[in-house]
Write an enzyme that holds these catalytic residues in place. Sequence first.
Site, mmCIF file in Angstrom:
data_model
loop_
_atom_site.group_PDB
_atom_site.id
_atom_site.type_symbol
_atom_site.label_atom_id
_atom_site.label_comp_id
_atom_site.label_asym_id
_atom_site.label_seq_id
_atom_site.Cartn_x
_atom_site.Cartn_y
_atom_site.Cartn_z
ATOM 1 N N GLN A 38 -3.840 -1.411 9.927
ATOM 2 C CA GLN A 38 -3.823 -2.732 9.285
ATOM 3 C C GLN A 38 -4.383 -3.811 10.224
ATOM 4 O OE1 GLN A 38 -2.985 -3.518 6.020
ATOM 5 N NE2 GLN A 38 -3.742 -5.536 6.568
ATOM 6 N N LYS A 82 0.844 -1.205 0.000
ATOM 7 C CA LYS A 82 0.000 0.000 0.000
ATOM 8 C C LYS A 82 0.878 1.253 0.000
ATOM 9 C CE LYS A 82 -3.742 -2.427 2.323
ATOM 10 N NZ LYS A 82 -4.323 -2.826 3.595
ATOM 11 N N ASP A 88 -11.098 3.191 4.798
ATOM 12 C CA ASP A 88 -11.399 1.759 4.710
ATOM 13 C C ASP A 88 -12.893 1.479 4.882
ATOM 14 O OD1 ASP A 88 -9.257 0.140 4.105
ATOM 15 O OD2 ASP A 88 -8.475 0.112 6.158
#
Length: 299
Positions: free
Chosen positions: A97, A53, A120
């Site tokens: 994460q 990412k 997200d």
Amino acid sequence: MSAVIMDGKALGIKIRQSVKERALALKEKGIVPCLGVILVGDDPASLSYVKSKEKALAEAGMESRDIRLPESTSEEELLSIIDELNKDDKVHGILVQAPVPKHINEEKINDAVSPKKDVDCFHPESVGNMILGRRTFLPCTPHGVLELLREYNIPISGAHAVVVGRSNIVGKPLVNLLIRRQYNATVTLCHTGTKDLSYHTLQADILIAAAGSPCFIKPDMIKKGAVVIDVGINRVTDISEPKGYRLCGDVDPAVSLKASYYTPVPGGVGPMTIAMLLNNVIEAANTDCVNAVCVKAAY
Ligand code: NDP
């Protein structure tokens, strides 16, 4: 006849190119899109996701605020770092994460990220807005799946979509997006409590597997001509590989002889997830367009 392979890598590159151009335009206005990326612990798979990412952000001319924390980090410490990023005007999006270590409550972490920076779409406010069709960031993997279907002109309206897997990050949001009027699918959601899974999967015009079970969707479980989307990314031991494992999806590649379209693993949904994340960071940084509704017109 073999199925058309839906090339998520190629579409991902196209989206990332467009994101790069938009990042450049923002830079000219003095805004450098930046994602705060927090990794707690040293799980190798998580580290590799985070690195890819961060690399993608750099390639698209964006910044990442890379925060690596030891496994021993307390929930309080993590919450306080998220709070700092929430307050930092130079950070437009925040990604923690998953999974976080077991002593940290993941729900509390998701709740702590400001919905304005929740690229997200994990915060309950973002999820609620997404379900209601209100302005919010769209969840990256489900959005990536829909963009792949759009790229290949797969008719969704009126189609029977069967989703296998009901996780908060893939299955549930995907179902909620597919039933929007904009997409108009009729949806069946399957999980481990589903009796006779094949009965359902055999009815799918569009079958989306997101179960995390290697190659378990077999050719005899799909209808001839079905569109098969494989979200799964599973590591299976393979001593012939230098790393000792290889990646495979939830779908047996042999379905390609029966399906009309299908996504490979790797190179299908995975690259789309990263592309849609970058797209959300641009949306977050773009003060003229602080909502994911703009996403549709973006590229
Ligand atoms: P979860 O483990 O959170 O959820 C899996 C879901 O699948 C659960 O709802 C589970 O049912 C269901 N399930 C598992 N096995 C079966 C089965 N045999 N029959 C029916 N249902 C089953 O996984 P995620 O959603 O997080 O991830 C799913 C897969 O997608 C993983 O391989 C993951 O690595 C991958 N992934 C890929 C991404 C990408 O970018 N391509 C992004 C995110 C995930 P129940 O609820 O009853 O337990």
